[in-house]
Enzyme design. Sequence first.
Site, PDB file in Angstrom:
ATOM      1  N   THR A 131      69.083  12.139  65.215  1.00 41.77           N
ATOM      2  CA  THR A 131      67.117  13.365  65.867  1.00 41.77           C
ATOM      3  C   THR A 131      67.885  14.241  66.703  1.00 41.77           C
ATOM      4  OG1 THR A 131      66.333  13.569  68.333  1.00 41.77           O
ATOM      5  CG2 THR A 131      68.038  12.075  68.183  1.00 41.77           C
ATOM      6  N   TYR A 155      70.676  10.073  75.844  1.00 44.21           N
ATOM      7  CA  TYR A 155      69.543   9.778  74.194  1.00 44.21           C
ATOM      8  C   TYR A 155      70.507  10.950  73.368  1.00 44.21           C
ATOM      9  CZ  TYR A 155      66.968   9.416  70.533  1.00 44.21           C
ATOM     10  OH  TYR A 155      66.492   9.183  69.185  1.00 44.21           O
TER      11      TYR A 155
END
Length: 359
Positions: A131, A155
Amino acid sequence: MHAIRSNPPGKPVKPTVLITGGAGYIGSHVVLSLLDGGWPVVVLDNLCTGFRFAVPETAVFYEGDIADRELVTSIINDHDVDAIMHFAGSVVVPESVADPLKYYDNNTGKSRVLITAAVQSGVRHFVFSSTAAAYGIPESIPVSEAAPKRPINPYGWSKIMTEQMLQDTAKAHEMNYGILRYFNVAGADPRGRTGQSTKGATHLIKIAVEAALGKRPGVAVFGTNFDTGDGTGVRDYIHVSDLAQAHLLTLEAMMAEPLRNLTLNCGYGRGYSVLDVLNAVDRVSGMKVDRQFEEPRPGDPAALIADNSRILETIPWMPEYADLEVIVEHALAWERSLDARRKESNITRDTAIHSIAKD
Ligand code: UDP
């Protein structure tokens, strides 16, 4: 049980790819791209957030967890898996702040188990869903792969810790990696076979098409004073089917050169503001989505745009849907079809899953 080989007779059989999280949003699009390209596909998904209906019958499906090492090992052996594409994991940033250990478990700890099973079973290629959250708030835009990795939430950390495991593993074992860092993924399969189906989604385009269809009253615009053209946040929205194609091409590049490891940004290298997106949704849907202007979310960067020169130079990726209105159109079409799909899937769910003997 054997993987279904969809290659026409006489053509070389492509190696089997195991896709974890293949019933989820991005994973299910990658499953379709691989099947469309004639690859045998096995999916492992615990259906915690994924949907059985998102996986076509031409893929072998296992309901189970990536941390079930025995199961993963038997799938690899039974299907002669040579490559893993790993999508299974948790993806909601605010949830990662509230419950960090869930993220370090689902995205990091369980990935370690999966990578271990892969190495011990001789899997040679591992593609990982990472990501742009790896970059946190970048110093400059567009952001390249060489930019410092400074996530600002658990995350992002949970993902780059797995990146690190792969880098170290590739040095020690005969396995190469492809790490793909996604920017803002949106849209749906142009043929309407899968899309973003999760309830309670937080991503802008999904929320905006729900609003256009009357499933929510409007859209909150988070922040109007950013240093951007119209003051709202700017992001690099990438069509999920173009992203899926990038996975396939990355795997092909890794198979062609088994010592080669790739870390690639996945984005189009151009940004749209929140208002650009909402205006596009208005145009495509013919509705006027209601906007409420609110404070920015904590930690949101003003702009996040990929420097995508590396992916363009490294693999023969030619995005087909790099148009905001096309992305919105496909997201809207999927959203329209979703309620019927959900009802259908509740009926067929239990009958369509391969049972796994574990005794
Ligand atoms: N955004 C917004 N309203 C929403 C959801 C998102 O204004 O309901 C904005 C958000 O602040 C950011 C952009 O839309 O500028 C994309 O946010 P999203 O959550 O889709 O992805 P992120 O970039 O945070 O991963």
